[in-house]
Design a protein around this motif. Structure first.
Motif, PDB file in Angstrom:
ATOM      1  N   VAL A 236      -9.860 -21.529  26.307  1.00 21.47           N
ATOM      2  CA  VAL A 236     -11.039 -20.656  26.321  1.00 21.47           C
ATOM      3  C   VAL A 236     -11.824 -20.913  25.044  1.00 21.47           C
ATOM      4  CG1 VAL A 236     -11.885 -18.285  26.412  1.00 21.47           C
ATOM      5  CG2 VAL A 236      -9.804 -18.913  27.663  1.00 21.47           C
ATOM      6  N   LYS A 237     -13.071 -21.325  25.186  1.00 21.70           N
ATOM      7  CA  LYS A 237     -13.915 -21.587  24.012  1.00 21.70           C
ATOM      8  C   LYS A 237     -14.887 -20.453  23.731  1.00 21.70           C
ATOM      9  CE  LYS A 237     -13.832 -26.601  23.712  1.00 21.70           C
ATOM     10  NZ  LYS A 237     -14.664 -27.814  23.521  1.00 21.70           N
ATOM     11  N   ARG A 238     -15.237 -19.730  24.760  1.00 22.83           N
ATOM     12  CA  ARG A 238     -16.170 -18.624  24.613  1.00 22.83           C
ATOM     13  C   ARG A 238     -15.852 -17.581  25.677  1.00 22.83           C
ATOM     14  NH1 ARG A 238     -20.481 -21.250  25.759  1.00 22.83           N
ATOM     15  NH2 ARG A 238     -20.809 -20.281  27.781  1.00 22.83           N
ATOM     16  N   PRO A 239     -15.802 -16.320  25.356  1.00 23.23           N
ATOM     17  CA  PRO A 239     -16.317 -15.653  24.152  1.00 23.23           C
ATOM     18  C   PRO A 239     -15.379 -15.714  22.952  1.00 23.23           C
ATOM     19  CG  PRO A 239     -15.504 -14.038  25.708  1.00 23.23           C
ATOM     20  CD  PRO A 239     -15.404 -15.354  26.397  1.00 23.23           C
ATOM     21  N   SER A 240     -14.092 -16.081  23.157  1.00 27.71           N
ATOM     22  CA  SER A 240     -13.178 -16.173  22.017  1.00 27.71           C
ATOM     23  C   SER A 240     -12.358 -17.446  22.159  1.00 27.71           C
ATOM     24  CB  SER A 240     -12.250 -14.942  21.972  1.00 27.71           C
ATOM     25  OG  SER A 240     -11.496 -14.866  23.172  1.00 27.71           O
ATOM     26  N   GLN A 241     -11.789 -17.931  21.083  1.00 29.71           N
ATOM     27  CA  GLN A 241     -11.001 -19.152  21.095  1.00 29.71           C
ATOM     28  C   GLN A 241      -9.557 -18.820  21.477  1.00 29.71           C
ATOM     29  OE1 GLN A 241     -11.955 -22.403  20.160  1.00 29.71           O
ATOM     30  NE2 GLN A 241     -14.088 -21.768  20.062  1.00 29.71           N
ATOM     31  N   ASP A 242      -9.046 -19.537  22.507  1.00 30.80           N
ATOM     32  CA  ASP A 242      -7.667 -19.270  22.925  1.00 30.80           C
ATOM     33  C   ASP A 242      -7.143 -20.481  23.686  1.00 30.80           C
ATOM     34  OD1 ASP A 242      -5.330 -17.656  23.280  1.00 30.80           O
ATOM     35  OD2 ASP A 242      -5.926 -17.386  25.373  1.00 30.80           O
ATOM     36  N   LEU A 243      -5.855 -20.764  23.511  1.00 28.19           N
ATOM     37  CA  LEU A 243      -5.223 -21.861  24.227  1.00 28.19           C
ATOM     38  C   LEU A 243      -3.878 -21.390  24.762  1.00 28.19           C
ATOM     39  CD1 LEU A 243      -4.925 -24.858  25.071  1.00 28.19           C
ATOM     40  CD2 LEU A 243      -3.925 -25.283  22.805  1.00 28.19           C
ATOM     41  N   GLN A 244      -3.669 -21.571  26.054  1.00 28.78           N
ATOM     42  CA  GLN A 244      -2.398 -21.219  26.682  1.00 28.78           C
ATOM     43  C   GLN A 244      -1.851 -22.455  27.387  1.00 28.78           C
ATOM     44  OE1 GLN A 244      -2.843 -17.836  29.257  1.00 28.78           O
ATOM     45  NE2 GLN A 244      -3.721 -16.538  27.661  1.00 28.78           N
ATOM     46  N   VAL A 245      -0.570 -22.733  27.150  1.00 28.74           N
ATOM     47  CA  VAL A 245       0.070 -23.918  27.724  1.00 28.74           C
ATOM     48  C   VAL A 245       1.369 -23.518  28.407  1.00 28.74           C
ATOM     49  CG1 VAL A 245       0.895 -26.258  27.279  1.00 28.74           C
ATOM     50  CG2 VAL A 245      -0.808 -25.234  25.757  1.00 28.74           C
ATOM     51  N   ASP A 246       1.565 -24.029  29.601  1.00 29.33           N
ATOM     52  CA  ASP A 246       2.808 -23.770  30.322  1.00 29.33           C
ATOM     53  C   ASP A 246       3.316 -25.091  30.881  1.00 29.33           C
ATOM     54  OD1 ASP A 246       4.891 -22.273  31.624  1.00 29.33           O
ATOM     55  OD2 ASP A 246       3.815 -22.584  33.499  1.00 29.33           O
ATOM     56  N   CYS A 247       4.534 -25.492  30.516  1.00 28.93           N
ATOM     57  CA  CYS A 247       5.116 -26.748  30.982  1.00 28.93           C
ATOM     58  C   CYS A 247       6.435 -26.478  31.692  1.00 28.93           C
ATOM     59  CB  CYS A 247       5.376 -27.697  29.811  1.00 28.93           C
ATOM     60  SG  CYS A 247       3.871 -28.309  28.998  1.00 28.93           S
ATOM     61  N   GLN A 248       6.665 -27.202  32.762  1.00 28.36           N
ATOM     62  CA  GLN A 248       7.911 -27.109  33.507  1.00 28.36           C
ATOM     63  C   GLN A 248       8.503 -28.504  33.658  1.00 28.36           C
ATOM     64  OE1 GLN A 248       7.498 -25.938  37.598  1.00 28.36           O
ATOM     65  NE2 GLN A 248       9.699 -25.920  37.990  1.00 28.36           N
ATOM     66  N   LEU A 249       9.745 -28.674  33.191  1.00 28.39           N
ATOM     67  CA  LEU A 249      10.434 -29.954  33.345  1.00 28.39           C
ATOM     68  C   LEU A 249      11.326 -29.892  34.580  1.00 28.39           C
ATOM     69  CD1 LEU A 249      11.362 -30.788  29.645  1.00 28.39           C
ATOM     70  CD2 LEU A 249       9.560 -31.795  31.044  1.00 28.39           C
ATOM     71  N   TYR A 250      11.401 -31.015  35.303  1.00 24.60           N
ATOM     72  CA  TYR A 250      12.113 -31.025  36.582  1.00 24.60           C
ATOM     73  C   TYR A 250      13.569 -31.449  36.457  1.00 24.60           C
ATOM     74  CZ  TYR A 250       7.307 -30.982  38.338  1.00 24.60           C
ATOM     75  OH  TYR A 250       6.001 -30.661  38.583  1.00 24.60           O
ATOM     76  N   GLY A 251      13.946 -32.064  35.343  1.00 26.40           N
ATOM     77  CA  GLY A 251      15.296 -32.597  35.243  1.00 26.40           C
ATOM     78  C   GLY A 251      15.369 -33.993  35.846  1.00 26.40           C
ATOM     79  N   HIS A 252      16.507 -34.650  35.665  1.00 32.78           N
ATOM     80  CA  HIS A 252      16.663 -36.029  36.147  1.00 32.78           C
ATOM     81  C   HIS A 252      16.658 -36.052  37.675  1.00 32.78           C
ATOM     82  CE1 HIS A 252      17.832 -40.128  36.605  1.00 32.78           C
ATOM     83  NE2 HIS A 252      18.983 -39.817  37.156  1.00 32.78           N
ATOM     84  N   GLN A 253      15.920 -37.028  38.224  1.00 33.39           N
ATOM     85  CA  GLN A 253      15.863 -37.216  39.669  1.00 33.39           C
ATOM     86  C   GLN A 253      16.298 -38.629  40.006  1.00 33.39           C
ATOM     87  OE1 GLN A 253      12.101 -35.699  41.475  1.00 33.39           O
ATOM     88  NE2 GLN A 253      11.569 -35.224  39.366  1.00 33.39           N
ATOM     89  N   VAL A 254      17.045 -38.753  41.103  1.00 33.85           N
ATOM     90  CA  VAL A 254      17.474 -40.071  41.568  1.00 33.85           C
ATOM     91  C   VAL A 254      16.401 -40.606  42.510  1.00 33.85           C
ATOM     92  CG1 VAL A 254      19.238 -41.379  42.810  1.00 33.85           C
ATOM     93  CG2 VAL A 254      19.883 -39.384  41.411  1.00 33.85           C
ATOM     94  N   PRO A 255      15.777 -41.751  42.182  1.00 32.57           N
ATOM     95  CA  PRO A 255      14.700 -42.273  43.026  1.00 32.57           C
ATOM     96  C   PRO A 255      15.235 -42.864  44.321  1.00 32.57           C
ATOM     97  CG  PRO A 255      15.198 -43.830  41.289  1.00 32.57           C
ATOM     98  CD  PRO A 255      16.048 -42.610  41.029  1.00 32.57           C
ATOM     99  N   ALA A 256      14.330 -42.996  45.317  1.00 27.01           N
ATOM    100  CA  ALA A 256      14.682 -43.688  46.551  1.00 27.01           C
ATOM    101  C   ALA A 256      14.967 -45.149  46.228  1.00 27.01           C
ATOM    102  CB  ALA A 256      13.539 -43.573  47.555  1.00 27.01           C
ATOM    103  N   PRO A 257      15.811 -45.817  47.044  1.00 27.82           N
ATOM    104  CA  PRO A 257      16.206 -47.199  46.723  1.00 27.82           C
ATOM    105  C   PRO A 257      15.037 -48.161  46.541  1.00 27.82           C
ATOM    106  CG  PRO A 257      17.561 -46.301  48.491  1.00 27.82           C
ATOM    107  CD  PRO A 257      16.478 -45.307  48.235  1.00 27.82           C
ATOM    108  N   ASP A 258      13.973 -47.988  47.342  1.00 31.45           N
ATOM    109  CA  ASP A 258      12.855 -48.943  47.275  1.00 31.45           C
ATOM    110  C   ASP A 258      11.706 -48.456  46.427  1.00 31.45           C
ATOM    111  OD1 ASP A 258      12.273 -46.930  49.102  1.00 31.45           O
ATOM    112  OD2 ASP A 258      10.853 -48.181  50.197  1.00 31.45           O
ATOM    113  N   ILE A 259      11.879 -47.310  45.717  1.00 33.13           N
ATOM    114  CA  ILE A 259      10.798 -46.758  44.904  1.00 33.13           C
ATOM    115  C   ILE A 259      11.326 -46.403  43.518  1.00 33.13           C
ATOM    116  CG2 ILE A 259       8.868 -45.136  44.865  1.00 33.13           C
ATOM    117  CD1 ILE A 259       9.558 -44.419  47.738  1.00 33.13           C
ATOM    118  N   PRO A 260      11.301 -47.328  42.566  1.00 29.86           N
ATOM    119  CA  PRO A 260      11.705 -46.977  41.202  1.00 29.86           C
ATOM    120  C   PRO A 260      10.883 -45.807  40.680  1.00 29.86           C
ATOM    121  CG  PRO A 260      11.415 -49.349  41.434  1.00 29.86           C
ATOM    122  CD  PRO A 260      10.869 -48.711  42.688  1.00 29.86           C
ATOM    123  N   LEU A 261      11.560 -44.818  40.127  1.00 23.09           N
ATOM    124  CA  LEU A 261      10.877 -43.588  39.736  1.00 23.09           C
ATOM    125  C   LEU A 261       9.788 -43.833  38.702  1.00 23.09           C
ATOM    126  CD1 LEU A 261      11.027 -40.635  40.463  1.00 23.09           C
ATOM    127  CD2 LEU A 261      12.636 -40.285  38.614  1.00 23.09           C
TER     128      LEU A 261
END
Length: 352
Positions: A236-261
């Motif tokens: 938010v730059k106006r009317p006031s300065q503010d920054l909100q961040v939300d991150c979600q990590l998925y953890g390790h995933q095993v890719p499909a054989p023909d699709i390297p992650l």
């Protein structure tokens, strides 16, 4: 004498000629068989898409079945898809992904898919897709106050993503996160000045503390330890300065054989833009599906041959639709209610 009478009666018996079986009625777009083929096609498209978000089926536009022999058919599908809120790297099943609303500046995907059905088993031979955001004019007519999609190279977008990632890394005690790609961005100027960004991230082999000493040495974790995630940032730059961040990590995933992650995401080059972001992570328009894929394990391996036949099938289908429309101009008895057309099928979400 009895034998003669029997012979005469036999000669007089009507001869019944074998009547060839009528060809099966064409599949309708809403038939269960069509929907089963579309489900396989959409899962294949999402599984082989490298950027942006998962897409969900909105409508089956057309289907054509070409028999190849006993229990062997080639199926051509034309599909209308809509972008969901699930990033392509998210482990969330597509059935649990929410389709973005019209007011969120929806993105539509158009796909041609060629499948083979052998003994009841469906497999995708090839797919070709492109996508586009709904027109700004159409959105503003319905929702004048809705914010529109912004370019991923917009300076304010780049600054917001860089600030958000720096803010998150400065507060976490876990792995240092590196940007993979910017997925979406919207800017609102009235009544306030607000930038909303969504971006994919990957954990590195550095802690956030270690990255302060030498961030250039921090590399994405190897595939057997990979940990990807997704962040949303609101500046938010106006009317006031503010920054909100939300991150979600998925953890390790095993890719499909023909699709390297790791092939699904951008690898930062180490070169920084003025916003501190790798150029490879910001130069891609992720709300453009742009997918053309030929199944390497399919029995038909020539992509040019497959796509040529897909285009041929589309032209035949369009001609059949035109002929049917001409046929419908024939006068009908009063009270006649024509059956619903076999295609296109029902709209599952909304039309754009």
């Amino acid at each position: 004498m009895k034998a003669l009478v029997a012979l005469i009666l036999l000669v007089q018996l009507p001869i019944h000629k074998a009547v060839p079986a009528a060809p099966p009625a064409p599949l309708g777009c809403d038939d269960p068989e069509s929907e089963a083929a579309a489900e396989v096609a959409v899962n294949y498209i999402n599984g082989h898409s490298h950027h942006g978000y998962k897409f969900a089926l909105n409508r089956i536009e057309n289907i054509r079945v070409v028999p190849q022999g006993p229990n062997n058919d080639i199926i051509f599908l034309e599909l209308d898809l809509l972008e969901t809120k699930c990033p392509i790297l998210s482990p969330t099943p597509l059935a649990n992904c929410t389709v973005r609303s019209f007011a969120e500046h929806a993105v539509e995907g158009d796909c041609d898919v060629k499948l083979q059905k052998v003994d009841g088993t469906l497999s995708v031979l090839a797919s070709k897709c492109h996508s586009h955001a709904d027109s700004s004019e159409d959105l503003l007519k319905v929702c004048p106050d809705c914010s529109l999609l912004a370019s991923m190279n917009n300076t304010e977008v780049l600054e917001t993503v860089a600030a958000a990632l720096n803010d998150y890394n400065s507060k976490t005690t876990e792995s240092y996160l590196r940007l993979l790609e910017i997925g979406r961005a919207k800017i609102q100027y009235h009544p306030g000045h607000v930038i909303v960004t969504e971006f994919a991230v990957g954990a590195t082999n550095c802690s956030a503390e270690e990255a302060k000493a030498n961030v250039g040495a921090c590399q994405l974790l190897p595939e057997d330890q990979s940990n990807f995630g997704f962040c949303t940032a609101v500046m938010v730059k106006r009317p006031s300065q503010d920054l909100q961040v939300d991150c979600q990590l998925y953890g390790h995933q095993v890719p499909a054989p023909d699709i390297p992650l790791l092939s699904r995401v951008f690898q930062p080059t180490g070169q920084d833009t003025s916003a501190g972001l790798a150029p490879s992570a910001v130069g891609f328009t992720n709300h453009n599906l742009r997918l053309a894929h030929n199944n390497p394990v399919a029995s038909e391996s020539s992509s040019s041959e497959i796509f040529r036949s897909m285009l041929s099938a589309k032209s035949v289908t369009k001609r059949a639709v035109a002929e049917a429309a001409q046929h419908d101009k024939v006068p009908r008895p009063v009270g006649f209610v024509p059956p619903p057309p076999p295609c296109p099928g029902r709209i599952r979400h909304f039309d754009i």
